[in-house]
Design an enzyme around this catalytic site. Structure first.
Site, PDB file in Angstrom:
ATOM      1  N   TYR A 167     -16.455  14.862  21.937  1.00  0.00           N
ATOM      2  CA  TYR A 167     -16.529  16.246  21.502  1.00  0.00           C
ATOM      3  C   TYR A 167     -15.725  17.192  22.380  1.00  0.00           C
ATOM      4  CZ  TYR A 167     -18.169  21.017  21.401  1.00  0.00           C
ATOM      5  OH  TYR A 167     -18.199  22.388  21.387  1.00  0.00           O
ATOM      6  N   CYS A 170       0.821  -1.217   0.000  1.00  0.00           N
ATOM      7  CA  CYS A 170       0.000   0.000   0.000  1.00  0.00           C
ATOM      8  C   CYS A 170       0.855   1.267   0.000  1.00  0.00           C
ATOM      9  CB  CYS A 170      -0.919   0.028   1.204  1.00  0.00           C
ATOM     10  SG  CYS A 170      -2.021  -1.399   1.293  1.00  0.00           S
TER      11      CYS A 170
END
Lengths: 581, 581
Positions: free
Chosen positions: A429, A42
């Site tokens: 968050y 890859c």
């Protein structure tokens, strides 16, 4: 127990290590045709530009290191010529000495991978045409780059590897062209999502020829001409052929192992072939697409690694009842496309349509993190889901955070979650990392509203067809600000800014269905809710807003920076400066 | 329908918008005691350093903009004094004019938030002591920074907001000290994970006093002295008190609404209080922790937003059967700690231990993406899970990609997934974004092996106790290279490099249990497998390796850059250069 593994890259090497960890006594022979086992396939394209500067970094495990740690008999530069299933032997040829040997096995694992498609196009034998699948391929490309100093690269095929190669040629300073036979690059993506990548690549001065194929190649003294089916010609100093791969099944077929309908080695859920002593993993096998339930070829490293772990356990299992099941793959994938990340999981809209399953698809554009914190980047997220809310697939494109949202949705799909579950996910968050309503939550909210009937949406292609064929049958309202409207809008759209809408309802005729839109879809939704509750029965909101519509329908042109025929006369520094601004 | 909402930040403002979208006819009154609705409370600390340079950016929605879009009667600087439940009215006071009015409601939503804890410590009234909860608090801090030019900041409390404030003081150029009463900062994290943040913050020249509390404050002419319980003194020019928050329940209590056992407003699964016409959301309510099933206070913006959406629907629902259920929160959270991200979800080890549930915990350190691609950063990931494989919680700390892994695991926990499922997740892989075996897969693999008995692990604290109390009862083997061993190892450890282990088995005594370790745990696992299959019955591998052990047990010292008593004599540029190197 003696085990032979044919193929020493992702699947084979992972299985070998797992086998050894489970069984210190087994005799394990790892056969690899190429010179290196377990190389970073890859990573190959990134050596072209120097992003991965050292070639040695691509050699993740050396043969000596692997042997020392796992006590495995590694034989590289060795080809498996044939399998004698009756006698449980494999005939091997040492590619350096030519010597042939016969090796017996109790269990055999096939991990041969896939080979690059090379159709019989006239001129395909040109010495300027390369493929990229392994280290020797890369060495040939690097040698050509060094010796021939090409200025202009053409990549045939806009799939993941083709695009990675194109990016790295460009980053090296070559003017780069991608030729793609389909109407868009990035095959797992839908049109309007791939269009974001088209615009980005052209901005980067990469040339795209879409919906066009190579007719033939013609070599000239110092370059090659690529003739397209459309009649266009492209001058090329170096060409990479990257139109796809197909499973390497010769050895399996010759041995009489069962192949599947789409050309891969057929395996059962234990990854066993039609011969109980022979197993197979990786790009060569057919797997079940977990979302569609259909057989598929999914030539990706992640699934190969997971298959390898399972197959190693099953090869050592006393009987089938002790075997682990491989439950298939869903094609989660990601690609860096210059500054963008394009990530996807599950089925795209086109695939769901082809299956004939009722579905809905909605598009949202949200910030990668709180807008008030510096560096927030837009993520365009498309969600495809069933009428019962089950998530079929998602595509995300953006400069930052697309990977995270697709990984979350891939996890949700595996769990069989619905769009309501996406709305309810509790994700991490803080302003630098996300929003109190994460893009995944927002996509879930929109989809929930669509399914519970509180939000009717229309897709860009449906609206395009109406505007083309019967524009008078709808009333089109742009609820953005007059400033936004003045820059560009849809043909025939009337501007009523959202914050004025309640006061100006009287201006809207009641005879025709209304289509409202804003920039990304949120203001359009608020407008939709006002209109529906104000006596307008037929209203729909353009999903993804004007932004998606414009991307999807824009007539994009290729960059025009070069006198192609004379590019070899240009100074390389001049090329680089025009490419990179 | 007339609706009054008390509290105009995350929960209240979101509910107001959703209510309007659902009901164009309702009369909606939004009451906010402060001067601003819907401000970015999570962004406040970042204005201190200038990371968020414009104060205006923190005002996400203006009162005028919100009113124009949603036709809501917004009243800021207005306090709700009391609720008359019998007559369904609220008494309001305009904080500017002092005028009191009585407003009736059909439905009332309480979203009052939480207030900063301010214990009666002597000297706490000092004008140099601030809290940070809203824009006026921030304005006071910014004014003090501008007027008094403080050089030395002390933050009392190492929770999320305290650490954000500390980072931003430091980034502004103040020498900053954090005082934390517990043995580690970052309360939702376990010791050894928080230790990573300790080391990082001290490297950044932030001073930490752990396991120490403020005894009292004493003001001097140009500074304040913070006296700690340990007898230490810290000179401070500015002090932020951030030891926690508690639900604002006065209004609810005075109205006779039921409160819960841990001090929040009690609501049912429809987010309705003990009065059927009154609902509540946000930091003020008690919720169910989804993982433990216990009642909890989870004062986070994400849950508040999701509650707001649900409560809006329920307030308009015709009857309870049409109501949506709020199923609780699991405390997924993230914090930027200078260059690190520290993220967590579900329960930590200490919490699971306290619940008396049998569990295992393992720690892995993996690259944020493929190691051969530039920029890969280590992620330390701790997974806590039940003996049946169910995932209870996770903590991740790293420079890049910790957020993504925690979001994936949060999704997995919501789905009730096991560690085997984590191993099997198909996540997006390309070298710039991940690995074929993602850190989440790796954590799943390790946990699967632990649970199926193929890998026995020992935690750092258990090993520390053995090494302290009975070091002769085990044989300790460091399987790293001689070079690694030479730099540092555990006391009494013998070095047998993994790749030599098979040849050197004879050197290992068979009388005592073996403990093996390497740097992060992977080589230790391979060694474990070799030893277990070579007749050593009692073997365990140190989870998280030497790296975790060293972090967790290191005697870390505070930076020593300054003559604290004379810091006001130093040139600010000099302070900044010493802090930031």
């Amino acid at each position: 127990m003696k085990i032979i593994i044919i193929g020493g890259v992702a699947g084979g090497a992972t299985a070998a290590a797992r086998l050894r960890r489970s069984d210190e006594q087994a005799e394990i022979v790892l056969i690899e045709r190429g010179p290196y086992i377990s190389f970073a396939n890859c990573g190959l394209p990134y050596h072209i530009s120097g992003a991965i500067a050292e070639r040695g970094k691509l050699l993740v495990t050396t043969e000596a290191g692997f042997t020392a740690r796992y006590a495995i008999d590694v034989r590289s530069r060795t080809e498996a010529l044939s399998i004698d299933r009756a006698h449980k032997t494999v005939t091997l040829r040492n590619l350096d000495s030519g010597e042939e040997t016969v090796e017996s096995y109790d269990r055999l694992l096939l991990s041969p991978g896939a080979e690059v498609l090379k159709p019989p196009i006239p001129g395909i034998g040109s010495p300027r045409i390369f493929t990229l699948r392994n280290i020797p391929d890369l060495d040939r490309i690097m040698a050509s780059l060094g010796e021939n100093k090409p200025r202009r690269a053409v990549v045939i095929g806009g799939g993941f590897i083709g695009l990675e190669v194109a990016e790295n040629f460009h980053d090296r300073g070559l003017f780069t062209t991608v030729v793609e036979g389909a109407s868009h690059i990035l095959p797992p993506f839908d049109d309007e999502m791939a269009a974001i990548a088209h615009a980005h690549m052209r901005e980067k001065q990469v040339e795209l020829y879409l919906g066009d194929k190579v007719d033939h190649f013609e070599d000239r003294a110092d370059h090659t001409i690529v003739f397209l089916a459309s009649g266009k010609r492209i001058q090329a100093d170096i060409i990479i052929l990257s139109i796809g791969v197909r499973p390497e099944v010769k050895l399996a077929r010759d041995a009489g192992l069962e192949l599947g309908a789409i050309g891969g080695i057929k395996v059962d859920e234990h990854l066993r072939t039609s011969d109980p002593a022979i197993f197979a993993v990786g790009d060569a096998i057919e797997v079940v697409n977990k979302v569609s339930g259909k057989t598929a070829l999914i030539p990706l490293a992640g699934p190969a690694n997971r298959q390898a772990r399972i197959v190693a356990d099953n090869m050592l299992a006393a009987d089938p009842s002790a075997c682990k099941k491989y439950r298939g793959a869903m094609g989660t994938a990601i690609l860096k496309v210059f500054d963008l990340a394009a990530a996807c999981t599950g089925l795209n809209e086109a695939a769901v349509q082809a299956l004939g399953i009722p579905y809905r698809a909605s598009i949202t554009h949200s910030g990668s993190h709180a807008s008030y914190y510096p560096g927030s980047q837009q993520i365009s997220l498309k969600l495809v889901y069933g009428l019962d809310g089950r998530v079929f697939g998602a595509q995300a494109i953006g400069i930052d955070g697309a990977d995270k949202r697709i990984d979350v949705i891939a996890t949700a799909i595996k769990a069989g979650m619905t769009v309501d579950d996406l709305a309810d996910l509790e994700l991490a968050y803080a302003p630098p990392f996300g929003s109190a309503k994460d893009p995944v939550n927002v996509a879930g909210y929109v989809a929930s509203n669509v399914l519970d009937g509180s939000h009717d949406i229309i897709g860009w292609s449906e609206l395009r067809d109406i505007l083309r064929d019967a524009p008078d049958t709808i009333e089109l309202i742009d609820v953005r600000t007059p400033e936004e409207y003045a820059i560009a809008s849809l043909p025939g759209a009337r501007n009523i800014e959202l914050n004025q809408l309640r006061k100006r309802l009287g201006e809207i005729g009641r005879g025709k269905p209304l289509v409202v839109f804003c920039q990304v879809g949120l203001r359009g939704y608020v407008a939709y809710r006002i209109l529906k509750q104000s006596g307008f029965d037929e209203v729909s909101n353009l999903t993804g807003g004007f932004k998606t519509y414009a991307w999807a329908t824009e007539k994009q042109s290729n960059p025009d920076l070069f006198d192609y025929e004379n590019i070899r006369q240009l100074d390389p520094a001049e090329i680089a400066s025009r490419l990179h601004g």
